[in-house]
Each structure stands twice: as C-alpha cells, then as structure tokens.
Design a protein around this motif. Structure first.
Motif, PDB file in Angstrom:
ATOM      1  N   LEU A 140      -6.791  19.647 -37.781  1.00  0.00           N
ATOM      2  CA  LEU A 140      -6.044  20.141 -37.278  1.00  0.00           C
ATOM      3  C   LEU A 140      -4.879  21.013 -38.128  1.00  0.00           C
ATOM      4  O   LEU A 140      -4.202  21.631 -38.391  1.00  0.00           O
ATOM      5  CB  LEU A 140      -5.331  18.900 -35.998  1.00  0.00           C
ATOM      6  CG  LEU A 140      -3.701  18.999 -35.585  1.00  0.00           C
ATOM      7  CD1 LEU A 140      -4.299  20.377 -34.500  1.00  0.00           C
ATOM      8  CD2 LEU A 140      -3.940  17.456 -34.671  1.00  0.00           C
TER       9      LEU A 140
ATOM     10  N   ASN B 132     -16.003  22.937 -33.908  1.00  0.00           N
ATOM     11  CA  ASN B 132     -14.847  23.252 -34.807  1.00  0.00           C
ATOM     12  C   ASN B 132     -14.639  23.774 -36.210  1.00  0.00           C
ATOM     13  O   ASN B 132     -13.456  23.562 -36.983  1.00  0.00           O
ATOM     14  CB  ASN B 132     -14.151  21.427 -34.934  1.00  0.00           C
ATOM     15  CG  ASN B 132     -14.068  20.733 -35.584  1.00  0.00           C
ATOM     16  OD1 ASN B 132     -15.007  20.547 -36.604  1.00  0.00           O
ATOM     17  ND2 ASN B 132     -12.881  19.932 -36.154  1.00  0.00           N
TER      18      ASN B 132
ATOM     19  N   HIS C 277      -3.069  23.405 -31.131  1.00  0.00           N
ATOM     20  CA  HIS C 277      -3.714  21.484 -31.209  1.00  0.00           C
ATOM     21  C   HIS C 277      -4.107  21.637 -29.733  1.00  0.00           C
ATOM     22  O   HIS C 277      -5.538  21.367 -29.737  1.00  0.00           O
ATOM     23  CB  HIS C 277      -2.415  20.550 -30.507  1.00  0.00           C
ATOM     24  CG  HIS C 277      -1.680  20.518 -31.742  1.00  0.00           C
ATOM     25  ND1 HIS C 277      -1.212  19.086 -32.470  1.00  0.00           N
ATOM     26  CD2 HIS C 277      -0.117  21.251 -32.370  1.00  0.00           C
ATOM     27  CE1 HIS C 277      -0.585  19.039 -32.792  1.00  0.00           C
ATOM     28  NE2 HIS C 277       0.235  19.940 -33.682  1.00  0.00           N
ATOM     29  N   PHE C 278      -4.190  22.811 -28.880  1.00  0.00           N
ATOM     30  CA  PHE C 278      -4.943  22.646 -28.006  1.00  0.00           C
ATOM     31  C   PHE C 278      -6.315  23.439 -28.360  1.00  0.00           C
ATOM     32  O   PHE C 278      -7.849  22.477 -28.456  1.00  0.00           O
ATOM     33  CB  PHE C 278      -4.561  23.609 -26.863  1.00  0.00           C
ATOM     34  CG  PHE C 278      -5.144  24.129 -25.098  1.00  0.00           C
ATOM     35  CD1 PHE C 278      -5.398  22.841 -24.534  1.00  0.00           C
ATOM     36  CD2 PHE C 278      -6.105  25.291 -24.817  1.00  0.00           C
ATOM     37  CE1 PHE C 278      -6.630  23.401 -23.264  1.00  0.00           C
ATOM     38  CE2 PHE C 278      -6.721  25.372 -23.826  1.00  0.00           C
ATOM     39  CZ  PHE C 278      -7.398  24.637 -22.842  1.00  0.00           C
TER      40      PHE C 278
ATOM     41  N   ILE D 277       1.728  26.423 -31.925  1.00  0.00           N
ATOM     42  CA  ILE D 277       1.698  25.595 -32.709  1.00  0.00           C
ATOM     43  C   ILE D 277       0.825  24.654 -31.588  1.00  0.00           C
ATOM     44  O   ILE D 277      -0.013  24.652 -31.847  1.00  0.00           O
ATOM     45  CB  ILE D 277       3.097  24.772 -33.264  1.00  0.00           C
ATOM     46  CG1 ILE D 277       3.243  25.422 -34.233  1.00  0.00           C
ATOM     47  CG2 ILE D 277       1.895  23.215 -33.687  1.00  0.00           C
ATOM     48  CD1 ILE D 277       2.461  25.575 -35.668  1.00  0.00           C
ATOM     49  N   ALA D 278       1.296  24.917 -30.396  1.00  0.00           N
ATOM     50  CA  ALA D 278       1.099  23.903 -29.440  1.00  0.00           C
ATOM     51  C   ALA D 278      -0.422  24.616 -28.518  1.00  0.00           C
ATOM     52  O   ALA D 278      -1.135  23.912 -28.220  1.00  0.00           O
ATOM     53  CB  ALA D 278       1.681  24.200 -27.928  1.00  0.00           C
TER      54      ALA D 278
ATOM     55  N   TYR E 153      -8.007  22.497 -30.459  1.00  0.00           N
ATOM     56  CA  TYR E 153      -8.699  21.730 -32.099  1.00  0.00           C
ATOM     57  C   TYR E 153      -9.314  20.648 -30.602  1.00  0.00           C
ATOM     58  O   TYR E 153     -10.475  20.417 -30.970  1.00  0.00           O
ATOM     59  CB  TYR E 153      -7.555  21.075 -32.964  1.00  0.00           C
ATOM     60  CG  TYR E 153      -8.426  20.179 -33.713  1.00  0.00           C
ATOM     61  CD1 TYR E 153      -9.122  20.458 -34.172  1.00  0.00           C
ATOM     62  CD2 TYR E 153      -8.301  18.320 -33.133  1.00  0.00           C
ATOM     63  CE1 TYR E 153      -9.613  19.463 -35.770  1.00  0.00           C
ATOM     64  CE2 TYR E 153      -8.040  17.649 -33.681  1.00  0.00           C
ATOM     65  CZ  TYR E 153      -9.575  18.118 -35.007  1.00  0.00           C
ATOM     66  OH  TYR E 153      -9.977  16.939 -36.214  1.00  0.00           O
ATOM     67  N   ILE E 154      -8.588  20.814 -29.509  1.00  0.00           N
ATOM     68  CA  ILE E 154      -8.648  19.915 -28.248  1.00  0.00           C
ATOM     69  C   ILE E 154     -10.707  19.798 -28.733  1.00  0.00           C
ATOM     70  O   ILE E 154     -11.248  19.529 -28.107  1.00  0.00           O
ATOM     71  CB  ILE E 154      -8.233  19.323 -27.537  1.00  0.00           C
ATOM     72  CG1 ILE E 154      -6.665  18.104 -28.078  1.00  0.00           C
ATOM     73  CG2 ILE E 154      -8.927  18.649 -26.520  1.00  0.00           C
ATOM     74  CD1 ILE E 154      -5.626  18.552 -27.213  1.00  0.00           C
TER      75      ILE E 154
ATOM     76  N   VAL F 183      -3.437  24.654 -37.272  1.00  0.00           N
ATOM     77  CA  VAL F 183      -1.932  24.281 -37.437  1.00  0.00           C
ATOM     78  C   VAL F 183      -0.996  25.735 -37.544  1.00  0.00           C
ATOM     79  O   VAL F 183      -0.249  26.184 -37.900  1.00  0.00           O
ATOM     80  CB  VAL F 183      -0.909  23.241 -37.468  1.00  0.00           C
ATOM     81  CG1 VAL F 183       0.798  23.493 -37.270  1.00  0.00           C
ATOM     82  CG2 VAL F 183      -1.340  22.317 -35.680  1.00  0.00           C
TER      83      VAL F 183
END
Length: 221
Positions: A94, A89, A77-78, A73-74, A80-81, A98
């Motif tokens: 997001l 994207n 997020h990375f 999950i982390a 997506y950034i 996830v």
C-alpha cells in the motif's frame, strides 16, 4: 496477475488525470473569460489566481488543487483493496501504491494534457497528498509554510522551505520508506519548479503577497 497490473496502471493514469484538472485555468475562463496563462506570471496556480482574480477564487483553486492530491491517495487505497481481493496486487504494498499515485498526481498538475503539458508547480496538490498520506507530516509542512509566510510574506520562499522540511518530517515521524522517497522526490521537484522564483529571490525582486509580479518572464508557477 494481468488483472492486478491493469489495476495499478489504471490507478496511475487516473491519478495523473486527477492532478491535471486545470482548476485555475477554468476559474479564470468562467469568471472573467480570460486565459490566466496570459496574466501575471502565466501560472494556473492559486498565487497567480490571487493576483488576477482575487482572494475568493484563489481560495477555491487552492482547495480544489489540494483535493485533487488527496483524491489520488484515496484512489490508491481503493485500488489496493481491489488488488488484494483479487490476490493479484503484483507485490506492491500500500505505501508504494500511495507514493506512486501521489507522484502521478503531481506530474499531472505540472504537465496537464489539457493545457499542452504546461501547468503549475504542484504546491497545493502536494499538500493535499501529504495530508492524505500522513496528516502529521501534512500539518507539519503546512505549519512550516505558515511560519515562513508570516515572516517573509513571500509565497515562493514559504513553498521552498516547506519542500525542504517535508523529508525531515517524514523521517521524524517514522513514515514508511516509500513515503520518505516520495517526500525527497517531490521536494526536489517542487524546488526545481521554483528555479525562476529562486533567481528573483536572490535578486531581491520576488514580490510579496499582494504585490504585482515585476517580471513577466516566468510562464509557470
């Protein structure tokens, strides 16, 4: 657009590989030089590690397996950034990234490439995903598991009830649609993976925590 698509594909691949890390298998090899798939239920999960190796290794396996899910999950997020910075994207929000990363990690744990695609039931990995996805839902699911566990002393029953409760918790906390769909899909999948346990529960032969498994027919937990 191709760059953004590549980022998304890489996210799913790495999430799968994170999930596929065979924690229980490695613990048994390192600590006792055995193949845990030949012990107890044949599971690489924390419950069979508890029966085979004891409490300490089981706790470590549980925590690492949960951490695999949280890491996926982390990573989402990375990713997506990165995709947002590239303005590419591919239209995926997001929450969708996830949810997809979470599913990839679950699939990795259940079907790890390193063990001929024979893994566990993804309960601990799913918990890590839920805690990182929505801590309220994760804690709520853990609470349901703990209550059923305290009453029944049966891990599989607690996992099944938790898998049922997670969708209601996602809906109750007003989480995004991708999270709710993830909860439904993951919950159904976890229950399906417990079908042998369900047979034993109905037959009254499912062992309680600390008891040895009476039947050795199940090959994954």
């Amino acid at each position: 657009m191709m760059v953004g698509l590549s980022v998304n594909i890489a996210l799913l691949l790495v999430s799968y590989l994170l999930g596929s890390f065979p924690t229980g298998y490695l613990a048994a090899r390192i600590l006792k030089g055995i193949d845990i798939r030949d012990q107890g239920s044949g599971s690489i999960g924390a419950t069979n590690v508890l029966r085979t190796l004891g409490k300490g290794p089981a706790i470590v396996v549980l925590l690492v397996d949960a951490a695999k899910g949280a890491a996926a999950i982390a990573l989402a997020h990375f990713a997506y950034i990165i995709s947002s910075d590239l303005s590419s994207n591919e239209g995926l929000s997001l929450p969708w990234l996830v949810a997809l990363a979470g599913l990839a990690a679950i699939i990795g744990h259940s079907w790890p490439i390193w063990l001929n695609f024979k893994g566990g039931k993804s309960v601990a990995t799913s918990l890590g995903i839920l805690l990182a996805m929505s801590w309220q839902v994760g804690l709520g699911t853990l609470g349901v598991f703990a209550v059923v566990m305290a009453i029944s002393r049966i891990v599989s029953l607690s996992s099944i009830v938790g898998a049922i409760a997670v969708s209601a918790l996602m809906f109750g906390f007003g989480e995004p649609l991708p999270y709710l769909l993830f909860a439904i899909a993951a919950g159904i999948y976890v229950i399906w993976r417990h079908r042998a346990n369900i047979d034993r529960l109905l037959a009254g032969t499912e062992p309680k925590i600390g008891q040895k498994l009476q039947t050795e027919t199940e090959q994954t937990t």
